[in-house]
Scaffold this active site. Structure first.
Site, PDB file in Angstrom:
ATOM      1  NE  ARG A  15      -4.319  -1.225   0.420  1.00  0.00           N
ATOM      2  CZ  ARG A  15      -4.681  -2.471   0.173  1.00  0.00           C
ATOM      3  NH1 ARG A  15      -3.829  -3.298  -0.400  1.00  0.00           N
ATOM      4  NH2 ARG A  15      -5.897  -2.887   0.478  1.00  0.00           N
TER       5      ARG A  15
ATOM      6  CB  SER B 130      -8.960  -1.313   4.182  1.00  0.00           C
ATOM      7  OG  SER B 130      -9.196  -2.592   3.681  1.00  0.00           O
TER       8      SER B 130
ATOM      9  CD  GLU C 233      -5.771   1.319   2.114  1.00  0.00           C
ATOM     10  OE1 GLU C 233      -6.714   0.680   2.619  1.00  0.00           O
ATOM     11  OE2 GLU C 233      -5.288   1.046   1.032  1.00  0.00           O
TER      12      GLU C 233
HETATM   13  N1  EPU Z   1     -10.623 -10.755  10.342  1.00  0.00           N
HETATM   14  C1  EPU Z   1     -11.189 -10.745  11.600  1.00  0.00           C
HETATM   15  N2  EPU Z   1     -12.497 -10.393  11.729  1.00  0.00           N
HETATM   16  C2  EPU Z   1     -13.238 -10.063  10.639  1.00  0.00           C
HETATM   17  C3  EPU Z   1     -12.679 -10.047   9.358  1.00  0.00           C
HETATM   18  C4  EPU Z   1     -11.359 -10.401   9.235  1.00  0.00           C
HETATM   19  O1  EPU Z   1     -10.546 -11.058  12.594  1.00  0.00           O
HETATM   20  O2  EPU Z   1     -14.433  -9.751  10.851  1.00  0.00           O
HETATM   21  C5  EPU Z   1      -9.216 -11.159  10.209  1.00  0.00           C
HETATM   22  C6  EPU Z   1      -9.121 -12.650   9.906  1.00  0.00           C
HETATM   23  O3  EPU Z   1      -8.004 -13.158  10.580  1.00  0.00           O
HETATM   24  C7  EPU Z   1      -8.894 -12.655   8.399  1.00  0.00           C
HETATM   25  C8  EPU Z   1      -8.028 -11.430   8.259  1.00  0.00           C
HETATM   26  O4  EPU Z   1      -8.595 -10.488   9.156  1.00  0.00           O
HETATM   27  O5  EPU Z   1      -8.240 -13.800   7.975  1.00  0.00           O
HETATM   28  C9  EPU Z   1      -7.930 -10.873   6.866  1.00  0.00           C
HETATM   29  O6  EPU Z   1      -9.228 -10.453   6.442  1.00  0.00           O
HETATM   30  P1  EPU Z   1      -9.519 -10.137   4.922  1.00  0.00           P
HETATM   31  O7  EPU Z   1      -9.170 -11.300   4.077  1.00  0.00           O
HETATM   32  O8  EPU Z   1     -10.897  -9.597   4.816  1.00  0.00           O
HETATM   33  O9  EPU Z   1      -8.452  -9.023   4.538  1.00  0.00           O
HETATM   34  P2  EPU Z   1      -7.915  -7.706   5.247  1.00  0.00           P
HETATM   35  O10 EPU Z   1      -6.486  -7.904   5.574  1.00  0.00           O
HETATM   36  O11 EPU Z   1      -8.798  -7.278   6.366  1.00  0.00           O
HETATM   37  C10 EPU Z   1      -7.019  -6.730   3.005  1.00  0.00           C
HETATM   38  C11 EPU Z   1      -7.121  -5.465   2.214  1.00  0.00           C
HETATM   39  C12 EPU Z   1      -8.469  -5.401   1.510  1.00  0.00           C
HETATM   40  C13 EPU Z   1      -8.590  -6.601   0.586  1.00  0.00           C
HETATM   41  C14 EPU Z   1      -8.475  -7.868   1.437  1.00  0.00           C
HETATM   42  C15 EPU Z   1      -8.475  -9.131   0.612  1.00  0.00           C
HETATM   43  C16 EPU Z   1      -5.733  -3.912   3.458  1.00  0.00           C
HETATM   44  C17 EPU Z   1      -5.690  -2.644   4.261  1.00  0.00           C
HETATM   45  N3  EPU Z   1      -6.939  -4.328   3.091  1.00  0.00           N
HETATM   46  O12 EPU Z   1      -8.016  -6.655   4.043  1.00  0.00           O
HETATM   47  O13 EPU Z   1      -8.471  -4.229   0.710  1.00  0.00           O
HETATM   48  O14 EPU Z   1      -9.812  -6.607  -0.111  1.00  0.00           O
HETATM   49  O15 EPU Z   1      -7.198  -7.848   2.147  1.00  0.00           O
HETATM   50  O16 EPU Z   1      -7.255  -9.306  -0.002  1.00  0.00           O
HETATM   51  O17 EPU Z   1      -4.682  -4.472   3.164  1.00  0.00           O
HETATM   52  C18 EPU Z   1      -9.163  -1.950   0.615  1.00  0.00           C
HETATM   53  O18 EPU Z   1      -7.978  -1.641   0.523  1.00  0.00           O
HETATM   54  O19 EPU Z   1     -10.055  -1.075   0.604  1.00  0.00           O
HETATM   55  C19 EPU Z   1      -9.542  -3.347   0.765  1.00  0.00           C
HETATM   56  C20 EPU Z   1     -10.798  -3.716   0.940  1.00  0.00           C
END
Ligand code: EPU
Length: 336
Positions: free
Chosen positions: A164, A236, A332
């Site tokens: 990012r 995010s 972000e």
């Molecule tokens: N999780 C929780 N509770 C929840 C949801 C998630 O504890 O309610 C934890 C779980 O451990 C899960 C982990 O968070 O495995 C990762 O969740 P997720 O796959 O939804 O991804 P994220 O790291 O929260 C990132 C990006 C998203 C992107 C997703 C999928 C960033 C800041 N965000 O989110 O990007 O869609 O991965 O790859 O890196 C965006 O930038 O606007 C965005 C949506």
């Protein structure tokens, strides 16, 4: 060049905040941009360049010039047996471009399907999702320096991409390069990237091709993330923080199930969503703003929130995470 005064930015920010810009300027081509960058009145004002506004939080009206690119078009600038190079105007819609590549059988960005935003921002932000980052498909970025008014072509390494982050987001460069075009290099013989989360599960009984992968990503995103057309949000709100091993190991003693992804031998990345959920914020609201119940990393404009309501909720989250886990979450989203 389109110039508007006292212009509503409602359609230019996915939080759907009805704020106004004193001036709104949209340039259609590089000549217009050059004119803008040599205009004394422009430089006497505050100014900020926006894309689709999918990563912005306006805290109030903007008493200056909001700039938007109107440069469109997709042009093939190179091709061989393995790759195609496409030069794309900064104002093209990101997901329309992904759909175009998928239809033509060019791989590399299908995991980045359905991300709101425009081409220019994809290159500043290094958008990433489902195990892919756009940096891996960027070949060149064409931009104008606001300081010198000169055009500069950045090769991929010059963009200094990381999670990012890019050269264009460094504090001394932020807001000071206006991107006109991005040249992407897509693959004709593509290897799929299906290891993140439950992509394989979605594709279990399906043939794997660019179209089905795109469909799976869209289905996963639609299930987890609120649609900005229906509920204002900017995806995010925070980036996922990095922890040094020492800090992480001390937390792991108290939270043995803490999810984490190794970055290198010394650093791990922990999902901010998990940290926020542990602090009890899932589904919580403050005035018109709320933490999304399926993905706590997303703050939504649930009921006519102001920019300050959203910022206050984000601040409460930041403080709670800091108190519990001794880590500073970084937004972000850009505050304007
Ligand atoms: N999780 C929780 N509770 C929840 C949801 C998630 O504890 O309610 C934890 C779980 O451990 C899960 C982990 O968070 O495995 C990762 O969740 P997720 O796959 O939804 O991804 P994220 O790291 O929260 C990132 C990006 C998203 C992107 C997703 C999928 C960033 C800041 N965000 O989110 O990007 O869609 O991965 O790859 O890196 C965006 O930038 O606007 C965005 C949506």
């Amino acid at each position: 060049m389109r110039i508007e005064q006292n212009y509503s930015l409602l359609k230019h920010n996915t939080f759907r905040l009805d704020v106004k810009a004193r001036w709104f300027v949209e340039y259609e081509n590089e000549e217009d941009l050059q004119k803008l960058l040599s205009d004394e009145y422009f430089f006497s004002q505050s100014f900020w360049h926006i894309g689709k506004g999918s990563n912005l939080l306006f805290l109030g009206d903007f008493n200056g010039v909001i700039v938007h690119s109107g440069i469109r078009g997709i042009e093939t600038v190179g091709e061989n047996d393995n790759h195609i190079w496409l030069k794309v105007g900064a104002a093209e819609n990101w997901d329309d471009f992904v759909a175009y590549c998928v239809e033509n059988g060019w791989g590399g960005i299908e995991n980045l399907s359905y991300i709101p935003g425009e081409i220019g921002a994809s290159a500043i932000q290094n958008i990433g999702a489902y195990g892919a980052e756009v940096a891996d498909c960027i070949f060149e970025v064409h931009a104008y320096s606001v300081k010198t008014g000169e055009k500069q072509i950045f090769n991929q390494p010059d963009c200094e991409y990381s999670y990012r982050h890019s050269f264009f987001k460094e504090p001394e460069n932020k807001g000071l390069y206006y991107i006109t075009h991005v040249v992407y290099r897509l693959n004709k013989n593509h290897e799929y990237n299906l290891e993140y989360g439950n992509i394989r599960e979605y594709l279990a009984d399906k043939e794997i091709n660019l179209k089905t992968v795109r469909e799976a990503i869209i289905a996963i995103r639609k299930y987890k993330l609120p649609d900005p057309e229906k509920v204002g949000n900017a995806g995010s709100f925070f980036t996922n923080p990095y922890f040094c091993m020492e800090h992480f190991n001390s937390l792991k003693k108290h939270y043995p199930d803490i999810p984490h992804y190794p970055v290198n031998n010394e650093v791990v990345k922990v999902p901010a969503a998990w940290l926020i959920e542990q602090c009890g914020f899932k589904g919580k609201s403050f005035r018109g703003a709320a933490v999304h119940e399926k993905q706590p990393l997303v703050i939504v404009n649930q009921n006519n929130a102001t920019g300050n309501d959203i910022a206050s909720l984000a601040e409460e989250i930041r403080k709670a995470v800091k108190n519990k886990f001794f880590i500073d979450l970084q937004p972000e989203v850009n505050y304007i």
